[in-house]
Motif scaffolding. Structure first.
Motif, short mmCIF file in Angstrom:
data_model
loop_
_atom_site.label_atom_id
_atom_site.label_comp_id
_atom_site.label_asym_id
_atom_site.label_seq_id
_atom_site.Cartn_x
_atom_site.Cartn_y
_atom_site.Cartn_z
N ALA A 1 35.90 37.83 27.69
CA ALA A 1 37.34 37.72 27.87
C ALA A 1 37.72 36.33 28.37
CB ALA A 1 37.85 38.78 28.83
N LEU B 1 40.18 33.77 26.47
CA LEU B 1 41.39 33.22 27.08
C LEU B 1 41.40 31.70 26.99
CD1 LEU B 1 41.64 35.50 30.24
CD2 LEU B 1 43.21 35.48 28.29
N CYS C 1 47.03 39.00 26.15
CA CYS C 1 46.88 40.43 26.39
C CYS C 1 45.61 41.02 25.78
CB CYS C 1 48.10 41.18 25.86
SG CYS C 1 49.54 41.06 26.94
N LEU D 1 42.39 40.61 27.88
CA LEU D 1 42.49 41.36 29.14
C LEU D 1 42.27 42.84 28.90
CD1 LEU D 1 45.61 39.53 30.57
CD2 LEU D 1 43.25 39.24 31.33
N ARG D 2 42.89 43.35 27.86
CA ARG D 2 42.75 44.78 27.52
C ARG D 2 41.30 45.09 27.15
NH1 ARG D 2 43.42 47.41 22.63
NH2 ARG D 2 44.07 45.45 21.65
N ALA E 1 47.91 46.35 27.83
CA ALA E 1 47.97 45.26 28.80
C ALA E 1 49.33 44.58 28.71
CB ALA E 1 46.85 44.25 28.56
N ILE F 1 49.40 40.58 35.94
CA ILE F 1 48.77 41.24 34.80
C ILE F 1 48.79 42.73 35.09
CG2 ILE F 1 46.53 41.74 33.73
CD1 ILE F 1 45.78 38.80 34.28
N MET G 1 38.61 41.54 36.74
CA MET G 1 40.00 41.33 36.34
C MET G 1 40.69 40.31 37.24
SD MET G 1 40.80 42.87 33.57
CE MET G 1 42.59 42.75 33.66
N LEU H 1 39.79 37.00 35.91
CA LEU H 1 40.56 36.67 34.71
C LEU H 1 41.99 36.31 35.07
CD1 LEU H 1 39.32 39.42 32.20
CD2 LEU H 1 38.54 37.05 32.42
N ALA H 2 42.53 36.95 36.12
CA ALA H 2 43.88 36.63 36.56
C ALA H 2 43.99 35.17 37.00
CB ALA H 2 44.30 37.56 37.70
N VAL I 1 44.42 33.13 33.83
CA VAL I 1 45.76 33.31 33.28
C VAL I 1 46.79 32.57 34.14
CG1 VAL I 1 47.56 34.99 32.73
CG2 VAL I 1 45.17 35.48 32.16
#
Length: 234
Positions: free
Chosen positions: A17, A21, A30, A33-34, A42, A131, A149, A152-153, A156
């Motif tokens: 992921a 990104l 999205c 992330l999903r 997402a 998110i 997650m 990943l945030a 983003v």
């Protein structure tokens, strides 16, 4: 894209992921992330100042409606995650959240949203948004999935802040051309990078982001950093 990690092992879902990104450059936030937590939906949104409240991406009409409800009401799990700067986790939203944001909770229950997880988006002192990943049925995310997650945030957050700042490039009293090439900005960027243990590109985003959020010229913020009046930390 490589299908193995550096030690020969297959990359995990969060590594894939993160790579996706980086490749998309913010065009499709999205889907990676999903996929990272195998959730059906997402949503990514900006919330409140300085970027305003709007949906950045939604994986479905349901996701767009979920975001619309929270933005219209100014409350909900996504707002809570941003306010506390901590993930919000509800394995079953049908029994969690009613006391904290009754309006949003009732509306989300009508949509038959089951599990709901929200992760804050911010860079240093700059609040950006959240998110959210969700499913119709109850679903537990493990501690490692929540941590993944959150990582990943961070990616983003930087992507959205960079996008917003790039729109302002050359606007205001920074002047055209190379507005961030000045000596004091370079010096402040180096100090921020050393302070946070990050590379200079991300340090410059942190410096510019603070200037953007406070409505000040980048040069003035840089001067405060150099004078140790301002300490920018992640």
């Amino acid at each position: 894209m490589s299908t193995t990690a550096g030690d020969g092992r297959p990359p995990d879902a969060f590594s894939l992921a993160a790579s996706a990104l980086a490749v998309t450059g913010g065009d499709d936030l999205c889907s990676p992330l999903r996929a990272a937590v195998a959730m059906p939906g997402a949503v990514v949104s900006t919330l409140g100042p300085p970027m305003g409240s709007q949906t950045v991406c939604a994986s479905s009409r349901l996701g767009a409606r979920i975001d619309e409800i929270q933005i219209d009401l100014g409350e909900g799990p996504s707002w809570e995650a941003l306010r506390t700067r901590r993930p919000f986790a509800a394995a079953d939203l049908r029994v969690e959240g009613g006391a904290r944001w009754p309006g949003a909770w009732a509306a989300l229950r009508e949509l038959e949203v089951g599990s709901f997880y929200a992760f804050p988006l911010f860079v240093g002192s700059v609040s950006i948004g959240s998110i959210a990943v969700y499913s119709a049925g109850a679903r537990d995310l493990s501690d490692s999935e929540l941590a993944g997650m959150s990582g990943l945030a961070e990616i983003v957050s930087v992507a959205l802040l960079r996008r917003a700042l790039d729109r302002l490039e050359g606007v205001g009293d920074e002047g055209p051309g190379e507005p961030y090439s000045r000596r004091e900005v370079h010096q402040a960027t180096g100090m921020i990078a050393a302070r946070n243990g990050i590379d200079v590109d991300r340090a410059l985003i942190l410096l510019r982001g603070h200037a953007y959020a406070t409505g000040r010229p980048v040069r003035d913020v840089a001067a405060d950093v150099i004078a140790r009046i301002l300490d920018l930390v992640l």
